[in-house]
Scaffold this active site. Structure first.
Site, PDB file in Angstrom:
ATOM      1  N   GLU A 197     -46.143  54.235 -61.937  1.00 51.81           N
ATOM      2  CA  GLU A 197     -44.750  54.360 -62.347  1.00 51.81           C
ATOM      3  C   GLU A 197     -44.004  54.792 -61.089  1.00 51.81           C
ATOM      4  O   GLU A 197     -43.565  55.926 -60.956  1.00 51.81           O
ATOM      5  CB  GLU A 197     -44.585  55.416 -63.448  1.00 51.81           C
ATOM      6  CG  GLU A 197     -45.059  54.990 -64.810  1.00 51.81           C
ATOM      7  CD  GLU A 197     -44.742  56.055 -65.848  1.00 51.81           C
ATOM      8  OE1 GLU A 197     -43.592  56.096 -66.326  1.00 51.81           O
ATOM      9  OE2 GLU A 197     -45.629  56.845 -66.164  1.00 51.81           O
ATOM     10  N   SER A 225     -43.321  58.034 -55.086  1.00 51.70           N
ATOM     11  CA  SER A 225     -42.757  57.146 -54.087  1.00 51.70           C
ATOM     12  C   SER A 225     -43.586  55.878 -53.918  1.00 51.70           C
ATOM     13  O   SER A 225     -44.805  55.873 -54.112  1.00 51.70           O
ATOM     14  CB  SER A 225     -42.656  57.868 -52.742  1.00 51.70           C
ATOM     15  OG  SER A 225     -43.933  58.020 -52.149  1.00 51.70           O
ATOM     16  N   CYS A 252     -36.239  58.828 -61.623  1.00 53.55           N
ATOM     17  CA  CYS A 252     -36.664  57.498 -61.191  1.00 53.55           C
ATOM     18  C   CYS A 252     -35.886  56.414 -61.921  1.00 53.55           C
ATOM     19  O   CYS A 252     -35.877  55.259 -61.493  1.00 53.55           O
ATOM     20  CB  CYS A 252     -38.164  57.321 -61.386  1.00 53.55           C
ATOM     21  SG  CYS A 252     -38.746  57.714 -63.041  1.00 53.55           S
TER      22      CYS A 252
END
Length: 548
Positions: free
Chosen positions: A294, A276, A329
């Protein structure tokens, strides 16, 4: 051969062939858990690894089965008074690494051999089945999604077999100004480093990043979301079985604040974080910028003016938005639809709705959401559909008739249509661009003259991980690519946002902290720094120059 029971009301565990202790394979000899028998009666047990020794913690954390809610794993709940060994190991790791181009170079060879042996091991049907079923127990994704993770890791291990670990340390050199002088650039490790990864890819991200750190000479401490960390633990045990030294990697089960203390007190020299945005920003401060991120990705796709391959484009959009219930993601979070795709006979949104409507729990093409509850998902759906001019395009309802525990989410694949002009209001824009780790996306229709507004919207988004530009018009593609910055961008009729193969870079862009995965460049960028050594051995000049 197992016979699966698909009758109405039957446990979804039948799909995995796991009920009543039935098994389709023998667990590998190095495995310490059995996905076929993990249950409340016989829970799997996780263990920490520090300094080459496996151990338990004083307390355990119960992990529930995402499909039934029963406790089926007990993992270490490592406390602050138990982390000193991890801190010491990290702090005392050699700054020059376990190896570098001038120190212990035989380790490059050894690691190449470990990769080759690991790939061979993962080609064994019983090993592939073991990891597939274990992944499905902790993150109930469909079989193609789970086996895709195994294939990606195995292919990557094959890529770095033989001399390719050594190739990561390739030097760059130039001749000097005079005889005996040369300059050589080396890739040097950091020392004690860390990998932190989330639940959504229980094997791929954590295994590749951990090994990448080790390849470059670092000593790595890895923490994976404890809901799924048992998969990485078993992978490490497999690595040990094929020859990896047990002291190369430490592995810990703990909550976030406890591991944050390990990183700070252990003076982690570099931490790769996948997760997050909020946690990423905190780590960047706590670790004084020694991070590669990332982080979260609110990922967009633009359908250009040239309509083509409509069924395929609809299929890919469904995969990108709703594969593994959108828990990637790189999942398609917002799709901008050119007006040509809404014409009668095309109706891309209707085609997408039809495909999304075929997803179901019974085959895990729809599945539990592990980071958002149903109530939270429904509240966000309402918040987006309450934007002036917005409406639910399809889905928008909770799933029924299941045993998924209430802390997890279970909703239909959902899309909310939001008008482009709504983005002029910052609050509406922020609501519509909230990243949702679930089967949810926002659809925005636009007209040809509104492309500048679309470009403005994608550049206002806080994250720039993946993107898709569905067009074969080179001028349109160039306009969008030239005015955007997503780190992994797919362009063309087959453009997607998910499913990055291991041969290309995957990672965000537009941030100096951006980290990547898979490639030689990504590994060098994240896990090493440049060092220049100038060799100047003579001969010295016959006449000593005057002082200056």
């Amino acid at each position: 051969m197992l016979q699966f029971n698909h009758k109405a009301g039957g446990s979804l565990r039948h799909i995995l062939g796991l009920r009543h202790g039935l098994r389709a394979f023998a667990a590998p000899s190095w495995a310490t858990v059995d996905p076929a028998t993990m249950s409340a009666a016989t829970p799997a047990e996780g263990m920490n690894l520090c300094g080459g020794s496996w151990s338990k913690a004083k307390a355990t954390q119960d992990i529930v089965d995402p499909l039934t809610g029963e406790v089926f794993m007990k993992v270490p709940n490592t406390s602050r008074d138990e982390i000193e060994p991890f801190i010491k190991r990290m702090a005392q790791a050699p700054r020059s690494g376990l190896h570098n181009p001038m120190k212990n170079p035989e380790r490059y060879v050894m690691l190449g051999e470990v990769c080759a042996a690991s790939a061979r091991e993962m080609h064994k049907p019983e090993v592939s089945d073991f990891f597939t079923h274990l992944i499905q127990r902790v993150t109930p994704k469909s079989t193609p999604q789970a086996t895709g993770e195994i294939k990606a890791v195995r292919t990557w291990l094959e890529d770095y077999s033989g001399n390719n670990v050594r190739a990561l340390a390739e030097m760059q050199g130039l001749p000097g100004d005079h005889l005996g002088q040369t300059t050589v650039g080396y890739r040097m490790p950091f020392g004690g480093v860390s990998v932190i990864t989330p639940f959504n890819f229980p094997l791929e991200i954590c295994s590749l990043q951990t090994l990448s750190a080790v390849f470059m000479g670092n000593q790595c401490t890895t923490k994976v979301d404890w809901k799924v960390a048992i998969v990485m633990e078993q992978f490490i045990r497999m690595l040990h079985a094929v020859g990896l030294p047990k002291t190369d990697i430490d592995f810990i089960y703990s909550d976030g604040p406890v591991f944050n203390e390990v990183l700070v007190k252990g003076n982690a020299r570099m931490t790769l974080f996948t997760g997050s945005q909020h946690v990423a920003e905190k780590l960047a401060v706590d670790l004084k910028g020694k991070v590669k991120l990332e982080d979260a990705g609110f990922d967009w796709k633009i359908l250009g003016p040239d309509v083509m391959d409509v069924e395929y484009v609809a299929w890919q959009a469904d995969q990108d938005a709703y594969g593994f219930a959108g828990q990637k993601c790189s999942a398609q979070s917002m799709m901008f639809v050119h007006e040509n795709w809404s014409q009668p006979g095309v109706d891309i949104i209707g085609r997408l709705a039809e495909k999304a409507g075929k997803r179901k729990l019974e085959d895990l093409t729809n599945c539990p959401v592990l980071s958002w509850s149903t109530d939270k998902l429904m509240a966000h759906t309402k918040a987006c559909s309450d934007i002036p001019g917005a409406s639910v395009a399809f889905g928008g309802k909770p799933l029924e008739g299941h045993t998924i525990p209430p802390q997890y989410g279970a909703i239909q694949p959902t899309a909310v249509k939001v008008p482009l002009e709504a983005f002029e209001n910052e609050d509406h824009f922020n609501t519509a661009t909230t990243e949702v780790f679930g089967p949810f996306q926002v659809i925005v229709e636009y007209k040809a003259h509104e492309l500048p507004k679309v470009l403005d919207a994608i550049n206002r988004m806080p994250n720039h991980l993946t993107a898709g530009i569905v067009s074969n018009d080179p001028r349109f593609i160039n306009e969008v690519v030239g005015n955007s910055l997503s780190g992994t961008t797919y362009a063309g009729a087959r453009a997607r946002t998910t499913g990055a193969p291991v041969q290309h870079w995957f990672g965000p862009s537009g941030d100096p902290r951006a980290g990547g995965i898979h490639t030689k460049h990504a590994i060098q960028l994240c896990w090493s720094s440049h060092r220049e050594v100038i060799y100047d051995v003579g001969p010295v000049p016959t006449t000593i120059p005057n002082q200056s």
